[in-house]
Design an enzyme around this catalytic site. Structure first.
Site, PDB file in Angstrom:
ATOM      1  N   ARG A  40       0.825  -1.217   0.000  1.00 14.91           N
ATOM      2  CA  ARG A  40       0.000   0.000   0.000  1.00 14.91           C
ATOM      3  C   ARG A  40       0.858   1.266   0.000  1.00 14.91           C
ATOM      4  NH1 ARG A  40      -5.069  -1.606   3.964  1.00 14.91           N
ATOM      5  NH2 ARG A  40      -6.513  -2.050   2.276  1.00 14.91           N
ATOM      6  N   LYS A 205     -15.709 -14.757   7.013  1.00 15.79           N
ATOM      7  CA  LYS A 205     -17.138 -14.632   7.312  1.00 15.79           C
ATOM      8  C   LYS A 205     -18.044 -14.503   6.089  1.00 15.79           C
ATOM      9  CE  LYS A 205     -17.127 -12.345  11.774  1.00 15.79           C
ATOM     10  NZ  LYS A 205     -17.377 -10.996  12.308  1.00 15.79           N
ATOM     11  N   GLY A 355      -6.935  -5.990   0.560  1.00 15.20           N
ATOM     12  CA  GLY A 355      -5.685  -5.869   1.282  1.00 15.20           C
ATOM     13  C   GLY A 355      -5.127  -7.248   1.608  1.00 15.20           C
ATOM     14  N   GLY A 379     -12.442  -3.943   1.635  1.00 14.08           N
ATOM     15  CA  GLY A 379     -13.836  -3.512   1.791  1.00 14.08           C
ATOM     16  C   GLY A 379     -14.250  -2.579   0.669  1.00 14.08           C
TER      17      GLY A 379
HETATM   18  C1  3PG Z   1      -8.636  -1.659   4.917  1.00  9.36           C
HETATM   19  O1  3PG Z   1      -7.641  -2.191   5.398  1.00  9.36           O
HETATM   20  O2  3PG Z   1      -9.603  -2.298   4.488  1.00  9.36           O
HETATM   21  C2  3PG Z   1      -8.664  -0.166   4.812  1.00  9.36           C
HETATM   22  O3  3PG Z   1      -7.445   0.387   5.169  1.00  9.36           O
HETATM   23  C3  3PG Z   1      -9.800   0.382   5.631  1.00  9.36           C
HETATM   24  O4  3PG Z   1      -9.610   0.079   6.974  1.00  9.36           O
HETATM   25  P1  3PG Z   1     -10.859  -0.046   7.938  1.00  9.36           P
HETATM   26  O5  3PG Z   1     -11.615  -1.270   7.508  1.00  9.36           O
HETATM   27  O6  3PG Z   1     -10.308  -0.142   9.327  1.00  9.36           O
HETATM   28  O7  3PG Z   1     -11.711   1.195   7.746  1.00  9.36           O
HETATM   29 MG    MG Z   2     -11.387  -2.968   5.841  1.00  8.05          MG
END
Ligand code: 3PG
Ligand code: MG
Length: 398
Positions: A40, A205, A355, A379
């Site tokens: 990242r 999940k 990620g 996400g």
């Molecule tokens: C992730 O790792 O999915 C992003 O950096 C967002 O992080 P978060 O889910 O803690 O908002």
């Molecule tokens: Mg996330």
């Protein structure tokens, strides 16, 4: 949406540019402060280098982990500042707070082409607050640090957070190259995927993936399910899953999805079942419908890898999110590796979303160039595929 090129056209030399990046990188569990995958950080370098080379005073901000709105040394961005400096070939100035005296002094002292990283945005309650006024007040403070705002934090565009959403209304806003590239690719797989379209989902999940499964099911030829979430599907088929991960309240939902999918949801036929969640635990490959009561499935088995690889091999488009097993532990990495390698071989376009899956690819040493696109968003990419409005993108468009 205005882009970095538009910003360069306006002239950034000597101007302060606030860049929201997603530097939420994983750390080595056994060595404090050691970044285990810097993907990242690398992904945002082109934007930072472009701005730096144009003489901008670059102020980078990011979240790391999920601290509770107050400083927590466990989540400091310090090690990230060091790594960013190494990758940029020049030390990065690091502020010990986000909008406090250290940040203000550091921002004021920046010279043209210098890069500053602010401390973790989530050390401030205003960043993630549900209260518009509280978020707005924090966004006001962030905005006073800079003249322009660039969002290149694709991994966070699904969050309605001050640094993602509210600050864009307070400064002239631009999309960074990473955000533009991610959106272009995801639009392609969402709107015009070349068929056959195969989606591979893993991770722990079902509940996290339910919306994306519902959105994708009508569009895909095959949906391959591995990872911890496959056990709730196996249970829905009437199989016992031993001590494997199970979301009891999702069993009926999985049964409905299986009925609706009419054979297009493909589950593992064998799994690696272990006596404990441990690299040293006794483990064997067992039939997916015969997991012993005292075992838990920690990876898909070799027959499943072959089955999944066959479906993947005939695809023109593949989207993959979520590991097939506990790839961090060597005895349970073969499923994720096998699926990842199959995806690299397709004669078509592949996207690795997430990620975790992206980190898995690099951790397992799989050739990244074999994939069409490796997203920095987990996400965020799922929510894009679900068809949701992403606050960070909305803010850049308005
Ligand atoms: C992730 O790792 O999915 C992003 O950096 C967002 O992080 P978060 O889910 O803690 O908002
Ligand atoms: Mg996330």
């Amino acid at each position: 949406m205005k882009t970095l090129d538009d910003l360069l056209g306006e002239g950034v030399s000597g101007r302060r540019v606030l860049v929201r990046a997603d530097l939420n990188v994983p750390f080595d569990k056994n060595e404090a402060g050691k970044i285990s995958d810097d993907g990242r950080i690398r992904a945002v370098l082109p934007t930072l280098i472009t701005l730096r080379d144009a003489g901008a005073r670059v102020i980078v901000c990011s979240h790391l982990g999920r601290p509770k709105g107050a400083p927590d040394p466990k989540y400091t961005l310090g090690p990230v500042a060091t790594r960013l400096g190494e990758l940029l070939g020049n030390p990065v100035v690091f502020a010990e707070d986000t909008v406090g005296p250290s940040a203000k002094a550091a921002a004021d002292a920046l010279t043209d082409g210098q890069v500053l990283l602010l401390e973790n945005l989530r050390f401030n309650a205003g960043e993630t607050s549900k209260d518009d006024a509280e978020r707005g007040a924090f966004a006001d403070e962030l905005a006073t640090l800079a003249d322009f705002y660039v969002d290149d934090a694709f991994g966070a565009v699904h969050r309605k957070h001050a640094s993602v959403y509210d600050v864009a209304a307070r400064l002239p806003q631009y999309a960074g190259g990473l955000v533009l590239k991610e959106v272009e690719v995801l639009r392609k797989v969402t709107e015009t995927p070349e068929q056959p379209y195969v989606v591979v989902l893993g991770g722990s999940k079902v509940s996290d993936k339910l919306a994306v499964i519902q959105a994708l099911l009508p569009k895909v030829d095959k949906l391959l399910v591995g990872g911890g979430m496959c056990f709730t599907f196996l249970k829905a088929q009437g199989h016992e899953v031993g001590k494997s991960l199970l979301e009891a309240e999702m069993i009926d939902t999985c049964a409905d999805l299986l009925a609706q999918a009419a054979g297009r949801i493909v589950l593992p036929v064998d799994v690696v079942a272990a006596t404990a969640f441990d690299a040293g635990a006794e483990h064997d490959v067992v039939r997916a419908e015969a997991i012993p009561a005292d075992r838990l499935g920690l990876d898909i088995g070799p027959e499943s890898v072959a089955l999944f690889a066959e479906a993947i091999g005939s695809a023109k488009t593949v989207f993959w999110n979520g590991p097939m097993g506990v790839f961090e532990l060597a005895p349970f990495a073969a499923g994720t590796r096998g699926v990842a390698e199959a995806i690299t071989k397709i004669d078509g376009f592949s996207v690795v979303g997430g990620g975790d899956s992206a980190a898995a690819v690099r951790t397992l040493g799989i050739d990244e160039s074999g994939f069409g696109h490796i997203s920095t968003g987990g996400g965020a990419s799922l929510e894009y595929l679900e068809g949701k409005t992403l606050p960070g993108i909305l803010a850049l468009e308005s």
